[in-house]
Motif scaffolding. Structure first.
Motif, PDB file in Angstrom:
ATOM      1  N   GLY A  86      -6.172  -1.700   1.987  1.00  0.00           N
ATOM      2  CA  GLY A  86      -6.509  -1.244   3.338  1.00  0.00           C
ATOM      3  C   GLY A  86      -7.896  -0.647   3.414  1.00  0.00           C
ATOM      4  N   VAL A  87      -8.248   0.182   2.407  1.00  0.00           N
ATOM      5  CA  VAL A  87      -9.589   0.776   2.379  1.00  0.00           C
ATOM      6  C   VAL A  87     -10.656  -0.306   2.257  1.00  0.00           C
ATOM      7  CG1 VAL A  87     -11.138   2.235   1.017  1.00  0.00           C
ATOM      8  CG2 VAL A  87      -8.801   2.994   1.475  1.00  0.00           C
ATOM      9  N   ALA A  88     -10.397  -1.305   1.408  1.00  0.00           N
ATOM     10  CA  ALA A  88     -11.362  -2.400   1.250  1.00  0.00           C
ATOM     11  C   ALA A  88     -11.548  -3.176   2.556  1.00  0.00           C
ATOM     12  CB  ALA A  88     -10.897  -3.349   0.139  1.00  0.00           C
ATOM     13  N   ALA A  89     -10.439  -3.447   3.243  1.00  0.00           N
ATOM     14  CA  ALA A  89     -10.522  -4.163   4.516  1.00  0.00           C
ATOM     15  C   ALA A  89     -11.309  -3.362   5.546  1.00  0.00           C
ATOM     16  CB  ALA A  89      -9.121  -4.464   5.039  1.00  0.00           C
ATOM     17  N   LEU A  90     -11.075  -2.054   5.598  1.00  0.00           N
ATOM     18  CA  LEU A  90     -11.787  -1.213   6.560  1.00  0.00           C
ATOM     19  C   LEU A  90     -13.272  -1.115   6.236  1.00  0.00           C
ATOM     20  CD1 LEU A  90      -9.181   1.662   7.083  1.00  0.00           C
ATOM     21  CD2 LEU A  90      -9.889  -0.066   8.746  1.00  0.00           C
ATOM     22  N   LEU A  91     -13.601  -1.085   4.943  1.00  0.00           N
ATOM     23  CA  LEU A  91     -15.013  -1.052   4.557  1.00  0.00           C
ATOM     24  C   LEU A  91     -15.722  -2.331   4.994  1.00  0.00           C
ATOM     25  CD1 LEU A  91     -14.876   0.554   0.990  1.00  0.00           C
ATOM     26  CD2 LEU A  91     -15.825   1.558   3.081  1.00  0.00           C
ATOM     27  N   ILE A  92     -15.061  -3.462   4.813  1.00  0.00           N
ATOM     28  CA  ILE A  92     -15.658  -4.740   5.223  1.00  0.00           C
ATOM     29  C   ILE A  92     -15.857  -4.784   6.735  1.00  0.00           C
ATOM     30  CG2 ILE A  92     -15.248  -7.233   5.371  1.00  0.00           C
ATOM     31  CD1 ILE A  92     -13.789  -7.018   2.675  1.00  0.00           C
ATOM     32  N   LEU A  93     -14.827  -4.381   7.485  1.00  0.00           N
ATOM     33  CA  LEU A  93     -14.914  -4.420   8.945  1.00  0.00           C
ATOM     34  C   LEU A  93     -15.978  -3.459   9.464  1.00  0.00           C
ATOM     35  CD1 LEU A  93     -11.126  -4.647   9.901  1.00  0.00           C
ATOM     36  CD2 LEU A  93     -12.835  -6.470   9.978  1.00  0.00           C
ATOM     37  N   HIS A  94     -16.037  -2.260   8.892  1.00  0.00           N
ATOM     38  CA  HIS A  94     -17.059  -1.301   9.322  1.00  0.00           C
ATOM     39  C   HIS A  94     -18.459  -1.791   8.944  1.00  0.00           C
ATOM     40  CE1 HIS A  94     -13.819   1.699  10.008  1.00  0.00           C
ATOM     41  NE2 HIS A  94     -14.696   2.203  10.855  1.00  0.00           N
ATOM     42  N   GLY A  95     -18.564  -2.465   7.803  1.00  0.00           N
ATOM     43  CA  GLY A  95     -19.861  -3.023   7.421  1.00  0.00           C
ATOM     44  C   GLY A  95     -20.331  -4.081   8.400  1.00  0.00           C
ATOM     45  N   LEU A  96     -19.422  -4.971   8.797  1.00  0.00           N
ATOM     46  CA  LEU A  96     -19.775  -5.999   9.785  1.00  0.00           C
ATOM     47  C   LEU A  96     -20.136  -5.364  11.121  1.00  0.00           C
ATOM     48  CD1 LEU A  96     -17.048  -8.700   9.019  1.00  0.00           C
ATOM     49  CD2 LEU A  96     -19.514  -8.901   8.629  1.00  0.00           C
ATOM     50  N   TYR A 150     -21.359  -2.405  11.633  1.00  0.00           N
ATOM     51  CA  TYR A 150     -22.673  -1.767  11.508  1.00  0.00           C
ATOM     52  C   TYR A 150     -23.798  -2.784  11.643  1.00  0.00           C
ATOM     53  CZ  TYR A 150     -26.688   0.470   9.342  1.00  0.00           C
ATOM     54  OH  TYR A 150     -27.950   0.948   9.105  1.00  0.00           O
ATOM     55  N   LEU A 151     -23.640  -3.933  10.974  1.00  0.00           N
ATOM     56  CA  LEU A 151     -24.676  -4.967  11.032  1.00  0.00           C
ATOM     57  C   LEU A 151     -24.819  -5.521  12.451  1.00  0.00           C
ATOM     58  CD1 LEU A 151     -23.959  -6.869   7.704  1.00  0.00           C
ATOM     59  CD2 LEU A 151     -25.858  -5.327   8.189  1.00  0.00           C
ATOM     60  N   TYR A 152     -23.678  -5.776  13.114  1.00  0.00           N
ATOM     61  CA  TYR A 152     -23.740  -6.297  14.484  1.00  0.00           C
ATOM     62  C   TYR A 152     -24.329  -5.261  15.438  1.00  0.00           C
ATOM     63  CZ  TYR A 152     -21.490 -10.859  14.181  1.00  0.00           C
ATOM     64  OH  TYR A 152     -21.232 -12.182  13.938  1.00  0.00           O
ATOM     65  N   ALA A 153     -23.971  -3.992  15.269  1.00  0.00           N
ATOM     66  CA  ALA A 153     -24.522  -2.946  16.135  1.00  0.00           C
ATOM     67  C   ALA A 153     -26.028  -2.822  15.947  1.00  0.00           C
ATOM     68  CB  ALA A 153     -23.840  -1.615  15.834  1.00  0.00           C
ATOM     69  N   ARG A 154     -26.470  -2.996  14.717  1.00  0.00           N
ATOM     70  CA  ARG A 154     -27.904  -2.903  14.436  1.00  0.00           C
ATOM     71  C   ARG A 154     -28.669  -4.087  15.011  1.00  0.00           C
ATOM     72  NH1 ARG A 154     -30.602  -2.385   8.383  1.00  0.00           N
ATOM     73  NH2 ARG A 154     -32.765  -2.142   9.084  1.00  0.00           N
ATOM     74  N   LYS A 155     -28.046  -5.272  14.990  1.00  0.00           N
ATOM     75  CA  LYS A 155     -28.722  -6.489  15.423  1.00  0.00           C
ATOM     76  C   LYS A 155     -28.532  -6.797  16.910  1.00  0.00           C
ATOM     77  CE  LYS A 155     -30.452  -8.099  11.510  1.00  0.00           C
ATOM     78  NZ  LYS A 155     -31.892  -8.438  11.335  1.00  0.00           N
ATOM     79  N   SER A 156     -27.696  -6.056  17.599  1.00  0.00           N
ATOM     80  CA  SER A 156     -27.389  -6.358  19.002  1.00  0.00           C
ATOM     81  C   SER A 156     -28.223  -5.485  19.934  1.00  0.00           C
ATOM     82  CB  SER A 156     -25.902  -6.135  19.293  1.00  0.00           C
ATOM     83  OG  SER A 156     -25.105  -7.017  18.530  1.00  0.00           O
ATOM     84  N   HIS A 157     -28.749  -6.115  20.993  1.00  0.00           N
ATOM     85  CA  HIS A 157     -29.533  -5.404  22.007  1.00  0.00           C
ATOM     86  C   HIS A 157     -29.181  -5.961  23.384  1.00  0.00           C
ATOM     87  CE1 HIS A 157     -32.202  -3.478  19.047  1.00  0.00           C
ATOM     88  NE2 HIS A 157     -32.195  -4.648  18.417  1.00  0.00           N
ATOM     89  N   TYR A 158     -29.195  -5.084  24.376  1.00  0.00           N
ATOM     90  CA  TYR A 158     -29.029  -5.488  25.769  1.00  0.00           C
ATOM     91  C   TYR A 158     -30.315  -5.155  26.510  1.00  0.00           C
ATOM     92  CZ  TYR A 158     -24.127  -5.016  24.357  1.00  0.00           C
ATOM     93  OH  TYR A 158     -22.929  -5.112  23.681  1.00  0.00           O
ATOM     94  N   VAL A 159     -30.805  -6.110  27.291  1.00  0.00           N
ATOM     95  CA  VAL A 159     -31.994  -5.887  28.121  1.00  0.00           C
ATOM     96  C   VAL A 159     -31.660  -6.329  29.542  1.00  0.00           C
ATOM     97  CG1 VAL A 159     -34.429  -6.403  28.476  1.00  0.00           C
ATOM     98  CG2 VAL A 159     -33.512  -6.315  26.152  1.00  0.00           C
ATOM     99  N   LEU A 160     -31.657  -5.380  30.460  1.00  0.00           N
ATOM    100  CA  LEU A 160     -31.397  -5.680  31.873  1.00  0.00           C
ATOM    101  C   LEU A 160     -32.707  -5.666  32.633  1.00  0.00           C
ATOM    102  CD1 LEU A 160     -29.403  -6.086  34.265  1.00  0.00           C
ATOM    103  CD2 LEU A 160     -29.336  -3.592  34.467  1.00  0.00           C
ATOM    104  N   THR A 161     -33.010  -6.794  33.304  1.00  0.00           N
ATOM    105  CA  THR A 161     -34.191  -6.865  34.154  1.00  0.00           C
ATOM    106  C   THR A 161     -33.749  -7.077  35.597  1.00  0.00           C
ATOM    107  OG1 THR A 161     -34.569  -9.269  34.153  1.00  0.00           O
ATOM    108  CG2 THR A 161     -35.301  -8.038  32.212  1.00  0.00           C
ATOM    109  N   ASN A 162     -34.719  -7.170  36.486  1.00  0.00           N
ATOM    110  CA  ASN A 162     -34.385  -7.420  37.889  1.00  0.00           C
ATOM    111  C   ASN A 162     -34.026  -8.882  38.136  1.00  0.00           C
ATOM    112  OD1 ASN A 162     -37.046  -8.151  37.290  1.00  0.00           O
ATOM    113  ND2 ASN A 162     -37.689  -7.960  39.431  1.00  0.00           N
ATOM    114  N   GLU A 163     -33.994  -9.712  37.083  1.00  0.00           N
ATOM    115  CA  GLU A 163     -33.640 -11.120  37.236  1.00  0.00           C
ATOM    116  C   GLU A 163     -32.471 -11.559  36.370  1.00  0.00           C
ATOM    117  OE1 GLU A 163     -37.042 -13.569  36.606  1.00  0.00           O
ATOM    118  OE2 GLU A 163     -38.198 -12.685  38.261  1.00  0.00           O
ATOM    119  N   ARG A 164     -32.230 -10.885  35.242  1.00  0.00           N
ATOM    120  CA  ARG A 164     -31.215 -11.375  34.311  1.00  0.00           C
ATOM    121  C   ARG A 164     -30.776 -10.262  33.372  1.00  0.00           C
ATOM    122  NH1 ARG A 164     -35.100 -14.513  29.923  1.00  0.00           N
ATOM    123  NH2 ARG A 164     -36.894 -13.186  30.232  1.00  0.00           N
TER     124      ARG A 164
END
Length: 233
Positions: free
Chosen positions: A90-100, A102-116
Motif C-alpha cells: 500500500g505504501v509503495a502504491a501511494l508513493l507511485i501515485l503521489h509521484g505521478l 507531483y509530476l503532473y501538477a508541476r507540468k500542468s498550467h492553465y491560461v485563461l485569456t479573453n478568447e480561450r
C-alpha cells in the motif's frame, strides 16, 4: 452555473500579465504568452495543487483506505506477516501515485485569456489544449477545502476533445462528451466568476460582430442581384 448570464466580479486576478521578466513567467508558458493574438489578453493563469490533484485525479485517499482495510483483515486472518506485506504494498502504491501527481501538477498550467482557455499538460510529451470561450456553454464549480475548488466546463457544438487527451484535466466518467477541468486551483470562486465574465463578453462580442456584418452581407447580395440583372438585359 449558466455562463450565458453575465457577472461583474471585483477581484485582482484580471489584467494583462507580463509576457517576460525574471521569475514572472513559469517554464513552458513563455512562448504561449508571447504568441497570443494581437487583441488577446491574459486574464488569469494558475496550476493545480499537488495534494489536491493526487486526491481527486489519482484517488490516493481511496487507495489508502483500501489498503488499510486489507492490511487489517489480512493481519487478523493470516497473521502479522501477511498484514505487513500488504501495508508495504500500500505504501509503495501511494508513493507511485503521489509521484505521478507531483509530476503532473508541476507540468500542468492553465491560461485563461479573453478568447480561450489553454490547458498545458503531459509528462514526456507536452499537450496544449485550446478551448475557445465561444464553445463553453456552462461551468460547474465544486469546492474542496478552503478557497480551493475545481471548475468543470460543458463544451457546446460538434467539436469535442478526447477524454484521454484531457486527462487528468477531464471530469470523471464523462466519456461521450468530455468536460475539461480547471482542477484544484486556489481562489476557485474568483476564477469561476472571471471565466463567466470572459465567456459572456466573448459571446456578446461575437453577437455584435454578426449584427455589424449582417447589413454588409445584405448589400452584397443586392449588388450581385443587380449585376446579374444587368448582365441578363
Amino acid at each position: 452555473m449558466d455562463l450565458n448570464k453575465a457577472s461583474s466580479p471585483n477581484h485582482q486576478l484580471a489584467g494583462n500579465l507580463p509576457a517576460h521578466g525574471a521569475g514572472e513567467v513559469p517554464e513552458g508558458l513563455s512562448d504561449i504568452i508571447l504568441r497570443r493574438g494581437k487583441n488577446e489578453k491574459i486574464l488569469w493563469r494558475g496550476k493545480p495543487q499537488f495534494l489536491g490533484l493526487a486526491a481527486t485525479a489519482f484517488h490516493t485517499n481511496s487507495v489508502a483506505l483500501y489498503f488499510a482495510l486489507l492490511t487489517v483483515i489480512s493481519g487478523v486472518s493470516y497473521g502479522l506477516g501477511s498484514g505487513l506485506t500488504l501495508a508495504v504494498m500500500g505504501v509503495a502504491a501511494l508513493l507511485i501515485l503521489h509521484g505521478l501527481a507531483y509530476l503532473y501538477a508541476r507540468k500542468s498550467h492553465y491560461v485563461l485569456t479573453n478568447e480561450r482557455l489553454l490547458i498545458l499538460t503531459g509528462l514526456t510529451v507536452e499537450k496544449r489544449i485550446s478551448v475557445p470561450l465561444s464553445q463553453i456553454g456552462a461551468a460547474h464549480l465544486k469546492m474542496q477545502k478552503g478557497d480551493v475548488g475545481t471548475i468543470a466546463m460543458e463544451i457546446s457544438g460538434d467539436r469535442q476533445i478526447g477524454y484521454l487527451v484531457l486527462w487528468p484535466h477531464a471530469r470523471p466518467l464523462r466519456f461521450n462528451r468530455p468536460q475539461p477541468l480547471i482542477r484544484v486551483v486556489e481562489d476557485a470562486p474568483e476564477v469561476s466568476k472571471l471565466l463567466t465574465k470572459a465567456v459572456s463578453e466573448r459571446a456578446e462580442a461575437v453577437h455584435n460582430l454578426m449584427e455589424i456584418n449582417a447589413p454588409a452581407d445584405m448589400i452584397d447580395n443586392a449588388v450581385h442581384s443587380e449585376l446579374r440583372g444587368a448582365a441578363t438585359a
